[in-house]
Motif scaffolding. Sequence first.
Motif, PDB file in Angstrom:
ATOM      1  N   LEU A   1       0.774  -1.266  -0.010  1.00 13.10           N
ATOM      2  CA  LEU A   1      -0.010  -0.064   0.011  1.00 13.10           C
ATOM      3  C   LEU A   1       0.820   1.138  -0.061  1.00 13.10           C
ATOM      4  CD1 LEU A   1      -2.535  -0.922   2.958  1.00 13.10           C
ATOM      5  CD2 LEU A   1      -2.790  -1.165   0.610  1.00 13.10           C
ATOM      6  N   HIS A   2       0.454   2.253  -0.822  1.00 15.53           N
ATOM      7  CA  HIS A   2       1.372   3.407  -0.817  1.00 15.53           C
ATOM      8  C   HIS A   2       0.543   4.477  -0.187  1.00 15.53           C
ATOM      9  CE1 HIS A   2       4.013   1.566  -3.731  1.00 15.53           C
ATOM     10  NE2 HIS A   2       2.937   0.822  -4.052  1.00 15.53           N
ATOM     11  N   HIS A   3       0.853   4.902   1.011  1.00 15.95           N
ATOM     12  CA  HIS A   3      -0.199   5.758   1.818  1.00 15.95           C
ATOM     13  C   HIS A   3       0.763   6.983   2.355  1.00 15.95           C
ATOM     14  CE1 HIS A   3       1.882   4.140   5.460  1.00 15.95           C
ATOM     15  NE2 HIS A   3       1.553   3.072   4.783  1.00 15.95           N
ATOM     16  N   SER A   4       0.002   7.994   2.937  1.00 18.82           N
ATOM     17  CA  SER A   4       0.535   9.129   3.820  1.00 18.82           C
ATOM     18  C   SER A   4       0.323   8.897   4.978  1.00 18.82           C
ATOM     19  CB  SER A   4       0.249  10.388   2.911  1.00 18.82           C
ATOM     20  OG  SER A   4       0.489  10.504   1.802  1.00 18.82           O
ATOM     21  N   VAL A   5       1.291   9.291   6.118  1.00 18.84           N
ATOM     22  CA  VAL A   5       1.135   9.660   7.434  1.00 18.84           C
ATOM     23  C   VAL A   5       1.101  11.011   7.867  1.00 18.84           C
ATOM     24  CG1 VAL A   5       1.424   7.177   8.007  1.00 18.84           C
ATOM     25  CG2 VAL A   5       3.154   9.058   7.977  1.00 18.84           C
ATOM     26  N   GLY A   6       0.337  11.376   8.884  1.00 19.84           N
ATOM     27  CA  GLY A   6       0.600  12.870   9.209  1.00 19.84           C
ATOM     28  C   GLY A   6      -0.883  13.555   8.855  1.00 19.84           C
ATOM     29  N   VAL A   7      -0.681  14.984   9.222  1.00 25.59           N
ATOM     30  CA  VAL A   7      -1.693  15.671   8.795  1.00 25.59           C
ATOM     31  C   VAL A   7      -1.223  16.868   7.939  1.00 25.59           C
ATOM     32  CG1 VAL A   7      -3.263  15.349  10.924  1.00 25.59           C
ATOM     33  CG2 VAL A   7      -1.612  16.989  11.088  1.00 25.59           C
ATOM     34  N   TRP A   8      -1.885  16.996   6.794  1.00 25.47           N
ATOM     35  CA  TRP A   8      -1.629  18.417   5.911  1.00 25.47           C
ATOM     36  C   TRP A   8      -1.391  19.394   6.797  1.00 25.47           C
ATOM     37  CZ3 TRP A   8      -2.852  23.320   4.688  1.00 25.47           C
ATOM     38  CH2 TRP A   8      -2.323  23.604   3.290  1.00 25.47           C
ATOM     39  N   PRO A   9      -0.189  20.217   6.478  1.00 24.58           N
ATOM     40  CA  PRO A   9       0.901  19.951   5.339  1.00 24.58           C
ATOM     41  C   PRO A   9       1.812  19.238   5.693  1.00 24.58           C
ATOM     42  CG  PRO A   9       1.073  21.943   6.322  1.00 24.58           C
ATOM     43  CD  PRO A   9      -0.143  21.620   7.222  1.00 24.58           C
ATOM     44  N   ALA A  10       1.632  18.656   6.969  1.00 22.56           N
ATOM     45  CA  ALA A  10       3.082  17.811   7.359  1.00 22.56           C
ATOM     46  C   ALA A  10       2.765  16.314   7.181  1.00 22.56           C
ATOM     47  CB  ALA A  10       3.328  17.898   8.734  1.00 22.56           C
ATOM     48  N   LEU A  11       2.586  15.970   5.767  1.00 26.76           N
ATOM     49  CA  LEU A  11       2.185  14.603   5.237  1.00 26.76           C
ATOM     50  C   LEU A  11       3.619  13.778   4.833  1.00 26.76           C
ATOM     51  CD1 LEU A  11      -0.970  15.038   3.155  1.00 26.76           C
ATOM     52  CD2 LEU A  11      -0.641  14.031   5.442  1.00 26.76           C
ATOM     53  N   LEU A  12       3.812  12.498   5.256  1.00 29.47           N
ATOM     54  CA  LEU A  12       4.916  11.602   4.864  1.00 29.47           C
ATOM     55  C   LEU A  12       4.381  10.747   4.147  1.00 29.47           C
ATOM     56  CD1 LEU A  12       6.832  11.968   8.063  1.00 29.47           C
ATOM     57  CD2 LEU A  12       7.370  13.373   6.133  1.00 29.47           C
ATOM     58  N   ASP A  13       4.951  10.400   2.858  1.00 33.50           N
ATOM     59  CA  ASP A  13       4.596   9.370   1.828  1.00 33.50           C
ATOM     60  C   ASP A  13       5.605   8.136   2.348  1.00 33.50           C
ATOM     61  OD1 ASP A  13       2.911  11.124   0.651  1.00 33.50           O
ATOM     62  OD2 ASP A  13       4.111  11.270  -1.140  1.00 33.50           O
ATOM     63  N   ASP A  14       4.825   6.911   2.509  1.00 34.74           N
ATOM     64  CA  ASP A  14       5.652   5.649   2.756  1.00 34.74           C
ATOM     65  C   ASP A  14       4.767   4.633   2.385  1.00 34.74           C
ATOM     66  OD1 ASP A  14       7.726   4.454   3.949  1.00 34.74           O
ATOM     67  OD2 ASP A  14       8.082   5.940   5.564  1.00 34.74           O
ATOM     68  N   THR A  15       5.021   3.425   2.791  1.00 34.36           N
ATOM     69  CA  THR A  15       4.301   2.193   2.397  1.00 34.36           C
ATOM     70  C   THR A  15       4.063   1.036   3.368  1.00 34.36           C
ATOM     71  OG1 THR A  15       6.605   0.905   1.886  1.00 34.36           O
ATOM     72  CG2 THR A  15       5.513   2.275  -0.073  1.00 34.36           C
ATOM     73  N   THR A  16       3.175   0.170   3.305  1.00 38.05           N
ATOM     74  CA  THR A  16       2.986  -0.568   4.135  1.00 38.05           C
ATOM     75  C   THR A  16       3.099  -2.016   3.113  1.00 38.05           C
ATOM     76  OG1 THR A  16       1.810   0.299   5.792  1.00 38.05           O
ATOM     77  CG2 THR A  16       1.454  -2.100   5.541  1.00 38.05           C
ATOM     78  N   GLU A  17       3.627  -3.200   3.536  1.00 34.98           N
ATOM     79  CA  GLU A  17       4.051  -4.357   2.835  1.00 34.98           C
ATOM     80  C   GLU A  17       3.441  -5.664   3.626  1.00 34.98           C
ATOM     81  OE1 GLU A  17       7.645  -7.191   1.011  1.00 34.98           O
ATOM     82  OE2 GLU A  17       7.919  -5.230   1.897  1.00 34.98           O
ATOM     83  N   VAL A  18       2.559  -6.365   2.688  1.00 28.79           N
ATOM     84  CA  VAL A  18       2.193  -7.560   3.249  1.00 28.79           C
ATOM     85  C   VAL A  18       3.333  -8.536   3.549  1.00 28.79           C
ATOM     86  CG1 VAL A  18       0.660  -9.471   3.001  1.00 28.79           C
ATOM     87  CG2 VAL A  18      -0.094  -7.315   2.229  1.00 28.79           C
ATOM     88  N   LEU A  19       3.511  -9.144   4.665  1.00 33.53           N
ATOM     89  CA  LEU A  19       4.340 -10.361   4.753  1.00 33.53           C
ATOM     90  C   LEU A  19       3.750 -11.698   4.644  1.00 33.53           C
ATOM     91  CD1 LEU A  19       6.669  -8.766   7.802  1.00 33.53           C
ATOM     92  CD2 LEU A  19       7.192  -8.562   5.287  1.00 33.53           C
ATOM     93  N   GLU A  20       2.539 -11.734   5.013  1.00 34.54           N
ATOM     94  CA  GLU A  20       1.904 -12.949   5.363  1.00 34.54           C
ATOM     95  C   GLU A  20       0.210 -12.593   5.212  1.00 34.54           C
ATOM     96  OE1 GLU A  20       0.670 -15.774   8.829  1.00 34.54           O
ATOM     97  OE2 GLU A  20       2.904 -15.609   8.588  1.00 34.54           O
ATOM     98  N   TRP A  21      -0.249 -13.528   4.410  1.00 33.03           N
ATOM     99  CA  TRP A  21      -1.661 -13.163   4.060  1.00 33.03           C
ATOM    100  C   TRP A  21      -2.448 -14.545   4.232  1.00 33.03           C
ATOM    101  CZ3 TRP A  21      -5.438 -10.218   4.270  1.00 33.03           C
ATOM    102  CH2 TRP A  21      -6.910 -10.240   3.539  1.00 33.03           C
ATOM    103  N   ASP A  22      -3.093 -14.832   5.387  1.00 30.49           N
ATOM    104  CA  ASP A  22      -3.653 -16.127   5.694  1.00 30.49           C
ATOM    105  C   ASP A  22      -5.064 -15.990   6.087  1.00 30.49           C
ATOM    106  OD1 ASP A  22      -3.975 -18.781   6.319  1.00 30.49           O
ATOM    107  OD2 ASP A  22      -3.112 -18.596   8.241  1.00 30.49           O
TER     108      ASP A  22
END
Length: 147
Positions: free
Chosen positions: A49-70
């Motif tokens: 997932l390509h998401h942003s964290v924080g609140v505008w205008p202090a947003l940081l772009d980052d990712t979350t990766e699936v390691l295991e899906w069961d």
Amino acid sequence: MTSNTREMACTTDDVFRVLANGWLYPAWVVGASRMRDVDESWPAAGSQLHHSVGVWPALLDDTTEVLEWDPPRGIMLRARGWPMGEAQVTLRARTTPTGCQVRIDEEPVKGPAALIPRLFTAPMLRWRNAETLHRLAYLAEGHAESS
């Protein structure tokens, strides 16, 4: 590691329908503010997932990766939120007589957050993840659909 659990009035399949829709991530994860993109293969292991964290205008772009899906038992994620670092987050679901119980475990694994003593980080993570499970329950009990 911090752990939280919540009883939900829905099935484990309902929970995993929400988790399978990456576009819903900011609706249930406290701190995630917007989605920029979801890999086509989401939620397969290795997808992001390509998401942003924080609140505008202090947003940081980052990712979350699936390691295991069961599904409908568990998902393990590597959540990135730099400059704070990375965390391994595991959600497990089990059926109960009244629906299901979902447990979330979070462990900072990289970056500055991993160096802070748990005495200081655990209370904040417990509070945040209690609200995260609260939001997840709203979506799962309301039968939010996957994309």
